[in-house]
Design a protein around this motif. Structure first.
Motif, PDB file in Angstrom:
ATOM      1  N   TYR B 131     -61.368  81.775  54.853  1.00 21.40           N
ATOM      2  CA  TYR B 131     -60.239  81.449  53.985  1.00 21.40           C
ATOM      3  C   TYR B 131     -60.632  80.262  53.121  1.00 21.40           C
ATOM      4  CZ  TYR B 131     -55.779  79.625  52.352  1.00 21.40           C
ATOM      5  OH  TYR B 131     -54.763  79.173  51.547  1.00 21.40           O
ATOM      6  N   GLY B 132     -60.261  80.306  51.862  1.00 17.12           N
ATOM      7  CA  GLY B 132     -60.547  79.165  51.001  1.00 17.12           C
ATOM      8  C   GLY B 132     -60.230  79.454  49.550  1.00 17.12           C
ATOM      9  N   GLU B 133     -60.581  78.466  48.707  1.00 16.40           N
ATOM     10  CA  GLU B 133     -60.346  78.592  47.272  1.00 16.40           C
ATOM     11  C   GLU B 133     -61.571  79.235  46.623  1.00 16.40           C
ATOM     12  OE1 GLU B 133     -59.958  74.857  45.356  1.00 16.40           O
ATOM     13  OE2 GLU B 133     -59.940  75.726  43.333  1.00 16.40           O
ATOM     14  N   VAL B 134     -61.342  80.217  45.788  1.00 18.51           N
ATOM     15  CA  VAL B 134     -62.441  80.861  45.074  1.00 18.51           C
ATOM     16  C   VAL B 134     -62.937  79.885  44.006  1.00 18.51           C
ATOM     17  CG1 VAL B 134     -63.126  82.800  43.623  1.00 18.51           C
ATOM     18  CG2 VAL B 134     -61.433  83.136  45.436  1.00 18.51           C
ATOM     19  N   VAL B 135     -64.201  79.463  44.125  1.00 22.21           N
ATOM     20  CA  VAL B 135     -64.747  78.546  43.122  1.00 22.21           C
ATOM     21  C   VAL B 135     -65.702  79.263  42.174  1.00 22.21           C
ATOM     22  CG1 VAL B 135     -64.467  76.464  44.495  1.00 22.21           C
ATOM     23  CG2 VAL B 135     -66.560  77.776  44.712  1.00 22.21           C
ATOM     24  N   ASP B 136     -66.153  80.453  42.576  1.00 17.07           N
ATOM     25  CA  ASP B 136     -67.047  81.200  41.673  1.00 17.07           C
ATOM     26  C   ASP B 136     -67.089  82.665  42.103  1.00 17.07           C
ATOM     27  OD1 ASP B 136     -68.932  81.649  39.645  1.00 17.07           O
ATOM     28  OD2 ASP B 136     -70.576  81.479  41.087  1.00 17.07           O
ATOM     29  N   VAL B 137     -66.962  83.559  41.140  1.00 20.16           N
ATOM     30  CA  VAL B 137     -67.164  84.982  41.421  1.00 20.16           C
ATOM     31  C   VAL B 137     -68.511  85.348  40.814  1.00 20.16           C
ATOM     32  CG1 VAL B 137     -66.272  87.312  41.134  1.00 20.16           C
ATOM     33  CG2 VAL B 137     -64.685  85.411  41.351  1.00 20.16           C
ATOM     34  N   GLY B 138     -69.527  85.448  41.654  1.00 17.79           N
ATOM     35  CA  GLY B 138     -70.879  85.708  41.174  1.00 17.79           C
ATOM     36  C   GLY B 138     -71.175  87.187  41.103  1.00 17.79           C
ATOM     37  N   VAL B 139     -72.366  87.497  40.633  1.00 17.53           N
ATOM     38  CA  VAL B 139     -72.771  88.892  40.541  1.00 17.53           C
ATOM     39  C   VAL B 139     -72.982  89.477  41.934  1.00 17.53           C
ATOM     40  CG1 VAL B 139     -74.580  90.432  39.683  1.00 17.53           C
ATOM     41  CG2 VAL B 139     -73.826  88.492  38.305  1.00 17.53           C
ATOM     42  N   ARG B 140     -73.520  88.674  42.852  1.00 19.54           N
ATOM     43  CA  ARG B 140     -73.814  89.159  44.191  1.00 19.54           C
ATOM     44  C   ARG B 140     -72.786  88.720  45.227  1.00 19.54           C
ATOM     45  NH1 ARG B 140     -75.655  87.875  48.843  1.00 19.54           N
ATOM     46  NH2 ARG B 140     -75.666  85.660  48.347  1.00 19.54           N
ATOM     47  N   ALA B 141     -72.259  87.494  45.078  1.00 19.73           N
ATOM     48  CA  ALA B 141     -71.373  86.951  46.109  1.00 19.73           C
ATOM     49  C   ALA B 141     -70.250  86.129  45.479  1.00 19.73           C
ATOM     50  CB  ALA B 141     -72.169  86.077  47.085  1.00 19.73           C
ATOM     51  N   THR B 142     -69.184  85.973  46.240  1.00 16.19           N
ATOM     52  CA  THR B 142     -68.058  85.123  45.840  1.00 16.19           C
ATOM     53  C   THR B 142     -68.126  83.850  46.659  1.00 16.19           C
ATOM     54  OG1 THR B 142     -66.645  86.985  45.274  1.00 16.19           O
ATOM     55  CG2 THR B 142     -65.539  84.926  45.838  1.00 16.19           C
ATOM     56  N   ARG B 143     -68.046  82.713  45.988  1.00 13.62           N
ATOM     57  CA  ARG B 143     -68.130  81.440  46.714  1.00 13.62           C
ATOM     58  C   ARG B 143     -66.731  80.874  46.963  1.00 13.62           C
ATOM     59  NH1 ARG B 143     -73.434  81.383  45.200  1.00 13.62           N
ATOM     60  NH2 ARG B 143     -73.066  81.517  42.973  1.00 13.62           N
ATOM     61  N   LEU B 144     -66.471  80.533  48.216  1.00 14.30           N
ATOM     62  CA  LEU B 144     -65.180  79.973  48.629  1.00 14.30           C
ATOM     63  C   LEU B 144     -65.371  78.546  49.097  1.00 14.30           C
ATOM     64  CD1 LEU B 144     -63.668  82.758  50.958  1.00 14.30           C
ATOM     65  CD2 LEU B 144     -63.376  82.504  48.504  1.00 14.30           C
ATOM     66  N   ARG B 145     -64.416  77.676  48.722  1.00 16.53           N
ATOM     67  CA  ARG B 145     -64.404  76.333  49.311  1.00 16.53           C
ATOM     68  C   ARG B 145     -63.333  76.321  50.389  1.00 16.53           C
ATOM     69  NH1 ARG B 145     -66.871  72.057  47.899  1.00 16.53           N
ATOM     70  NH2 ARG B 145     -67.220  72.695  45.741  1.00 16.53           N
ATOM     71  N   THR B 146     -63.747  76.106  51.625  1.00 12.79           N
ATOM     72  CA  THR B 146     -62.826  76.174  52.756  1.00 12.79           C
ATOM     73  C   THR B 146     -62.035  74.865  52.876  1.00 12.79           C
ATOM     74  OG1 THR B 146     -64.341  75.222  54.354  1.00 12.79           O
ATOM     75  CG2 THR B 146     -64.518  77.595  53.968  1.00 12.79           C
ATOM     76  N   PRO B 147     -60.954  74.864  53.668  1.00 14.78           N
ATOM     77  CA  PRO B 147     -60.195  73.623  53.869  1.00 14.78           C
ATOM     78  C   PRO B 147     -61.057  72.498  54.435  1.00 14.78           C
ATOM     79  CG  PRO B 147     -58.946  75.494  54.665  1.00 14.78           C
ATOM     80  CD  PRO B 147     -60.304  76.022  54.299  1.00 14.78           C
ATOM     81  N   GLU B 148     -62.172  72.845  55.120  1.00 14.53           N
ATOM     82  CA  GLU B 148     -63.077  71.817  55.659  1.00 14.53           C
ATOM     83  C   GLU B 148     -64.111  71.385  54.625  1.00 14.53           C
ATOM     84  OE1 GLU B 148     -62.408  74.730  57.435  1.00 14.53           O
ATOM     85  OE2 GLU B 148     -60.840  73.627  58.491  1.00 14.53           O
ATOM     86  N   ASP B 149     -63.950  71.848  53.376  1.00 12.15           N
ATOM     87  CA  ASP B 149     -64.823  71.503  52.253  1.00 12.15           C
ATOM     88  C   ASP B 149     -66.205  72.148  52.364  1.00 12.15           C
ATOM     89  OD1 ASP B 149     -64.745  70.339  49.774  1.00 12.15           O
ATOM     90  OD2 ASP B 149     -65.837  68.545  50.410  1.00 12.15           O
ATOM     91  N   ASP B 150     -66.336  73.197  53.177  1.00 13.95           N
ATOM     92  CA  ASP B 150     -67.590  73.955  53.210  1.00 13.95           C
ATOM     93  C   ASP B 150     -67.593  74.948  52.060  1.00 13.95           C
ATOM     94  OD1 ASP B 150     -68.363  72.678  55.510  1.00 13.95           O
ATOM     95  OD2 ASP B 150     -67.361  74.143  56.815  1.00 13.95           O
ATOM     96  N   LEU B 151     -68.794  75.228  51.551  1.00 10.60           N
ATOM     97  CA  LEU B 151     -68.927  76.239  50.511  1.00 10.60           C
ATOM     98  C   LEU B 151     -69.499  77.501  51.161  1.00 10.60           C
ATOM     99  CD1 LEU B 151     -68.348  76.234  47.487  1.00 10.60           C
ATOM    100  CD2 LEU B 151     -70.767  75.790  47.083  1.00 10.60           C
ATOM    101  N   VAL B 152     -68.724  78.573  51.165  1.00 11.37           N
ATOM    102  CA  VAL B 152     -69.134  79.803  51.836  1.00 11.37           C
ATOM    103  C   VAL B 152     -69.378  80.884  50.785  1.00 11.37           C
ATOM    104  CG1 VAL B 152     -68.452  81.575  53.491  1.00 11.37           C
ATOM    105  CG2 VAL B 152     -67.736  79.215  53.841  1.00 11.37           C
ATOM    106  N   ALA B 153     -70.550  81.519  50.834  1.00 11.74           N
ATOM    107  CA  ALA B 153     -70.843  82.641  49.932  1.00 11.74           C
ATOM    108  C   ALA B 153     -70.505  83.935  50.659  1.00 11.74           C
ATOM    109  CB  ALA B 153     -72.310  82.607  49.523  1.00 11.74           C
TER     110      ALA B 153
END
Lengths: 324, 270
Positions: B131-153
């Motif tokens: 769960y998190g905020e979408v910070v980038d919709v890439g060609v291969r992956a979507t990057r999310l910033r989680t409430p713990e400030d992790d960046l998840v692809a």
């Protein structure tokens, strides 16, 4: 002492003119306007038309300060002081709404527009009033009339030095730099006032027309703000369009200061004690210092809104979506 | 000039000029995509109300740029004869089947996201376990910033093969649920009123949306659940925290009792 003429109004309800609402047989009236927008003139007119008792509510009004609506018409100023943005802060407002529901006389009240919008959303305030009278922004002609009436003889109007009358002008931006503080930068921009005036009469606008067009834009047609901007910017025997210049404030005062600012803009005048409840976990002095530095509020208790700082304050709150 | 002949694809000629040209196109496309993202993000930040619409254009623009780049590289090479087309499709099929299946699934997922927009940059979504905020919709992956400030692809294919929960769907406001607890003997009506006022007086409240306060009875405590919209997505957690802090302060001031943490822990374990 000269009497301020009643500004143009818009009436929401089954009436078309202000006097129709006052001569109606029943129903409470709310006069709603931005800060410094001459609500007083409308209420003066209502008081003299109705022969009403006039009461002014003060900051931090408590339950029990609401007048009884039983002994003839009442005109109540600044009813936005009847609430505070904290748990338990709606009690005086609820008392007003109860008294309005059982009022046996005409009641005319005045409200800050931002408080009105907020309370209508969270407390259904607008349902309690049969007539809502709003004061729309004034035109450049009316702003000019206001300035002339308040200042009598005006300085001579001239074209901006070095630029003449041109559709291109410059704007000043304050850019914050780390460890160096804000730096003023002037950038060329299209002169919206020149273009607006030109579109109005298809002719090269006179300096006087440009001055009042710019004053109207800077103040968003608010007569109180326009007067304050005029006083701050005009000094001497000659005034040019370039003299009317409010630097664009780009720096954000921070969360706590913005929260305090939101309350002051909606209430126009708030005691420090009430503001302390807005930011219980932060330093109120620091928050107020940030607002005083930007010219949004004055010092003292109660804390009052500065008319020439209102456009900047509105911009700060609008960016945060904290404006109602 | 050195010439590499790929016999496997029917004599397709790939010389050094072709490789340099392809590399230049990829670099230009990458820079253009980065620039487009920066410009559109800046525009979206400045336009408070139209920000979501502008952000919607970011993945689409990237796909157009990379699509044009791929076409520019492969277009001249794909003037294929029947034999070449047959040979190339065989190679492509083998590549997809063995090594590049996931990559193509992700690329296809990215294209579907750009066209169908189940979410966009700035949305709060839940995909798979993340769960998190979408910070980038890439060609291969979507990057999310989680409430713990992790960046998840998160691989894009997850968005087309599994459920996606979108909390705000492009809107700048979203529903936030805040829960407070009181003991069974507490004045529930007053406690509910306190929670409602804590919500209504929060600086983060979107006042044009409805506010709902519900009460649920558990054996050892009562839950007061407030549902309200936050006026800015970035204040999602600040809103809940603000309401909770002020409501608890009012509970204490008015003598409204709250259950002990042990009771809540036991209830959670059950």
């Amino acid at each position: 002492m000269t009497t301020t003429p009643v500004p143009p109004v818009e009436v929401d309800g089954d009436a078309e003119e202000l006097d129709d609402t006052l001569s109606a047989s029943g129903g409470a009236v709310a006069v709603v306007a931005d800060p410094f927008c001459d609500r007083d003139a409308v209420l003066d007119h209502a008081r003299s038309t109705l022969g009403a008792t006039r009461v002014r509510l003060e900051p931090a009004a408590e339950a029990g300060s609401v007048p009884a609506f039983a002994d003839g018409p009442v005109v109540a100023d600044d009813c936005h002081h009847l609430y505070a943005r904290r748990v338990g802060g709606f009690d005086p407002l609820d008392e007003l709404l109860d008294r309005l529901a059982s009022a046996s006389c005409r009641v005319v009240t005045s409200w800050n527009r931002y408080s009105w919008n907020y309370l209508s959303a969270v407390r259904d305030l607008d349902d309690a009033f049969r007539y809502v009278v709003t004061l729309p922004p004034l035109s450049a002609e009316r702003i000019a009339t206001t300035i002339r009436r308040r200042h009598g003889t005006l300085p001579a109007f001239a074209e901006s030095p070095g630029r003449g009358s041109s559709p291109v002008t410059a704007a000043t931006y304050e850019i914050p730099l780390p460890r160096r503080g804000p730096v003023s930068v002037r950038l060329p921009i299209v002169d919206v006032d020149y273009v607006t005036a030109w579109l109005g009469n298809r002719d090269r606008p006179a300096p006087e027309e440009l001055v009042f067009q710019r004053l109207t834009r800077l103040s968003n047609g608010n007569p109180g703000v326009a007067t304050a901007v005029w006083d701050a910017c005009v000094d001497g025997d000659v005034v040019t369009p370039a003299d009317l210049d409010l630097p664009v404030e780009r720096t954000d005062p921070g969360d706590d200061a913005a929260a305090v600012l939101g309350v002051v803009v909606a209430n126009e005048s708030v005691t420090r004690e009430e503001l302390r409840a807005v930011v219980p976990d932060a330093s109120l002095d620091r928050a107020l210092g940030a607002l005083v530095d930007r010219g949004f509020v004055g010092t003292g208790d109660p804390v009052t809104l500065s008319p020439d700082g209102l456009p900047g304050a509105i911009a700060v709150l609008d960016r945060r979506r904290w404006l109602w | 000039m050195a010439v590499v002949t790929a016999d496997a694809v029917g004599g397709l000629r790939i010389d050094a000029g072709t490789l340099v040209g392809a590399l230049a196109i990829v670099v230009v496309a990458y820079l253009l995509a980065r620039a487009a993202r920066v410009v559109l993000s800046a525009l979206a930040d400045r336009a408070t109300d139209r920000g979501p619409v502008i952000r919607l254009a970011i993945p689409m623009t990237k796909f157009l740029i990379y699509g044009a780049a791929i076409y520019s590289i492969l277009g001249p090479l794909f003037r294929l004869s029947q034999a070449q087309a047959l040979a190339f499709s065989g190679v492509l099929g083998a590549a997809l089947g063995f090594g590049l299946k996931d990559l193509f699934a992700n690329l296809l997922g990215g294209l579907v996201i750009a066209l169908e927009t189940p979410y966009q940059v700035g949305d709060r979504i839940e995909v798979g376990d993340h769960y998190g905020e979408v910070v980038d919709v890439g060609v291969r992956a979507t990057r999310l910033r989680t409430p713990e400030d992790d960046l998840v692809a998160v691989p894009n294919y997850l968005a087309i093969t599994g459920p996606v929960a979108n909390a705000n769907a492009g809107d700048s406001e979203m529903l936030v649920v805040t829960e407070l607890f009181v003991t069974p003997d507490a004045d529930i009506a007053r406690a509910s009123a306190v929670v409602e006022e804590a919500v209504l007086t929060s600086r983060h409240l979107a006042t044009d949306r409805p506010v709902t306060v519900l009460v649920e009875a558990e054996p050892r405590y009562r839950t007061i659940r407030a549902k309200a919209y936050v006026n800015d997505l970035s204040a999602e957690f600040a809103f809940g925290s603000d309401v909770t802090r002020r409501a608890l302060r009012a509970f204490e001031a008015e003598g409204i009792p709250t259950p002990s943490p042990q009771i809540l822990d036991e209830a959670e374990r059950r």
